[in-house]
Design an enzyme around this catalytic site. Structure first.
Site, short mmCIF file in Angstrom:
data_model
loop_
_atom_site.label_atom_id
_atom_site.label_comp_id
_atom_site.label_asym_id
_atom_site.label_seq_id
_atom_site.Cartn_x
_atom_site.Cartn_y
_atom_site.Cartn_z
N HIS A 1 -5.90 3.12 -4.29
CA HIS A 1 -5.87 3.32 -2.83
C HIS A 1 -6.20 4.78 -2.49
O HIS A 1 -5.67 5.33 -1.54
CB HIS A 1 -4.49 2.92 -2.29
CG HIS A 1 -4.39 2.83 -0.80
ND1 HIS A 1 -5.35 2.25 -0.01
CD2 HIS A 1 -3.43 3.24 0.07
CE1 HIS A 1 -4.98 2.31 1.27
NE2 HIS A 1 -3.83 2.92 1.34
N HIS B 1 -4.93 9.68 0.04
CA HIS B 1 -5.00 8.98 1.32
C HIS B 1 -5.79 9.70 2.40
O HIS B 1 -5.46 9.65 3.58
CB HIS B 1 -3.58 8.66 1.84
CG HIS B 1 -3.52 7.36 2.61
ND1 HIS B 1 -3.88 7.27 3.93
CD2 HIS B 1 -3.16 6.11 2.23
CE1 HIS B 1 -3.72 6.01 4.33
NE2 HIS B 1 -3.28 5.29 3.32
N TYR C 1 -6.58 3.32 5.52
CA TYR C 1 -6.59 2.87 6.92
C TYR C 1 -7.45 1.61 7.11
O TYR C 1 -7.84 1.28 8.21
CB TYR C 1 -7.06 3.99 7.87
CG TYR C 1 -6.26 5.26 7.73
CD1 TYR C 1 -4.98 5.36 8.29
CD2 TYR C 1 -6.74 6.36 7.00
CE1 TYR C 1 -4.22 6.52 8.13
CE2 TYR C 1 -5.98 7.50 6.85
CZ TYR C 1 -4.72 7.58 7.42
OH TYR C 1 -3.97 8.71 7.26
N HIS D 1 3.76 -2.30 3.14
CA HIS D 1 3.78 -0.94 2.59
C HIS D 1 5.07 -0.75 1.80
O HIS D 1 6.11 -1.24 2.23
CB HIS D 1 3.67 0.09 3.71
CG HIS D 1 2.34 0.05 4.38
ND1 HIS D 1 2.05 -0.88 5.37
CD2 HIS D 1 1.21 0.75 4.18
CE1 HIS D 1 0.79 -0.71 5.74
NE2 HIS D 1 0.26 0.27 5.04
N ASP E 1 0.82 -1.22 0.00
CA ASP E 1 0.00 0.00 0.00
C ASP E 1 0.85 1.27 0.00
O ASP E 1 2.03 1.24 0.34
CB ASP E 1 -0.89 0.04 1.25
CG ASP E 1 -2.06 -0.93 1.14
OD1 ASP E 1 -2.08 -1.75 0.21
OD2 ASP E 1 -2.95 -0.85 2.00
N ASP E 2 0.21 2.36 -0.34
CA ASP E 2 0.70 3.74 -0.15
C ASP E 2 1.77 4.20 -1.15
O ASP E 2 2.25 5.31 -1.04
CB ASP E 2 1.23 3.98 1.27
CG ASP E 2 0.17 3.77 2.33
OD1 ASP E 2 -1.00 3.62 1.96
OD2 ASP E 2 0.52 3.74 3.52
#
Ligand code: ZN
Length: 380
Positions: free
Chosen positions: A248, A252, A289, A339, A198-199
């Protein structure tokens, strides 16, 4: 004559150098707050120092002012936009604070002129203005007033204004080619694991995809829309290698706290930038999250993917504890969350892959895992 020629070459060279080559990401989650900060590194030191200082001040202020009521978690989100035209580089920072009682929005632009090697303010750009906050794009010039925690925007056609700088666009946009993805044959009788990151993308993405390639395996990357342009070459390579990209959100934000329109914007803007930049259309979505509610479910028509093995690599700094969490109690069909924004995650991955392989699992992307599950359901 001669002078003019030398000047042109200089402009061309400096113009080429002014690219963002990195996005700095700060993610923090605790009982009181969710923090997500993304800002660019331009390698123009004057610009980078100022941006870093601004971000750090907002971050510090937020931490100082966040009260600790356990059921009222606050959120800080800092995002940026990047625009480069002629000899100008513009970074616009937007900050958003949701302390559950109020939302506070703030916008600030940093403009750099590479010909003069200096930062410009509103007075260098336009003559009469009662605000110091501005930005522009190909067609419009915007003036902002940061009033009562809200941003009031006024929009003008560039051609209607008498600007002191030349921001007219002479470049023609290139249309990207579609990238073909390869298909693999999977035997549903095996044991499968899906690695997800992710991210990203980030400065570690290239290392991660090269490592996956060494083992001839693929993973799924849930990426942020605001980083796609900067890392587009690495993302294209990642797709060519057979990895899967998922959505995603754009920057964020904590989606469950947003209204329907803003949730849709977060999802759709990301779909658009991935499609326009990479010629690729994600079909998967992972909520920020890991928070889901009915609104978020309703506002995205992509398949929502969570995980069942959490490495907690954002929390634990020790490589071995990440490895242990990723490999200890694995079951067929598990989805591992990592991540791609931490060096330690990459270091852990180097150990994780051989351990999981040794246990007899085959690595697949999320879509491949779904395919396998369908095949299995069919065979029953
Ligand atoms: Zn995330």
């Amino acid at each position: 004559m001669k002078k003019g020629l030398i000047l042109c070459i200089l402009i061309f060279i400096t113009g080429c150098n002014n690219k963002i080559n990195q996005v700095e990401t700060i993610m923090e989650q605790n009982l009181n707050s969710n923090i997500c900060i993304n800002y660019p590194i331009t390698n123009i030191s004057k610009l980078d120092i100022l941006i870093e200082k601004t971000v750090s001040n907002i971050h510090k202020d937020f931490k100082k002012n966040t009260s600790s009521t356990l059921n009222n978690k606050s959120e800080l989100n800092i995002d940026y936009s990047y625009y480069e035209i002629n000899n100008y580089t513009m970074i616009t920072l937007t900050s958003y604070i949701n302390d559950t009682i109020n939302t506070k929005n703030f916008i600030e632009t940093f403009l750099y002129d590479s010909n003069q090697n200096k930062l410009l303010d509103i007075n260098d750009v336009i003559d009469t203005s009662n605000t110091k906050y501005f930005s522009f794009d190909e067609n419009y010039f915007y003036l902002y007033n940061n009033i009562n925690n809200e941003i009031e925007t006024k929009k003008y056609e560039i051609s209607d204004l008498n600007l002191k700088i030349d921001i007219s666009n002479n470049e023609i946009k290139k249309i990207e080619n579609k990238t073909e993805t390869k298909t693999k044959i999977l035997d549903p009788n095996g044991k499968f694991i899906a690695l997800t990151f992710d991210d990203g993308p980030s400065i570690y993405t290239n290392k991660i995809i090269e490592l996956l390639k060494e083992y001839d395996i693929n993973a799924t990357f849930f990426i942020l829309g605001n980083k796609v342009e900067i890392y587009k070459d690495i993302l294209k390579k990642s797709i060519e290698y057979g990895n899967e990209l998922g959505n995603h959100s754009y920057n964020h934000k904590w989606l469950i706290k947003l209204d329907d329109e803003s949730i849709k914007e977060q999802v759709n803007k990301t779909q658009e930038v991935i499609k326009n930049t990479l010629g690729y259309t994600p079909t998967l979505f992972r909520p920020t999250y890991g928070s889901l509610n009915e609104k978020v479910k309703k506002d995205t028509n992509l398949k929502i993917v969570l995980w069942n093995v959490d490495t907690l690599d954002w929390k634990y700094k020790n490589v071995n504890s990440i490895v242990e969490r990723a490999t200890k109690k694995l079951k067929d069909g598990n989805i591992i969350l990592m991540h791609e924004t931490y060096k330690r995650s990459y270091e852990a991955l180097k150990k994780i892959i051989p351990i999981i392989k040794e246990k007899g699992f085959t690595f697949v992307t999320i879509s491949e895992l779904e395919e396998i599950n369908k095949l299995r359901a069919y065979e029953k």
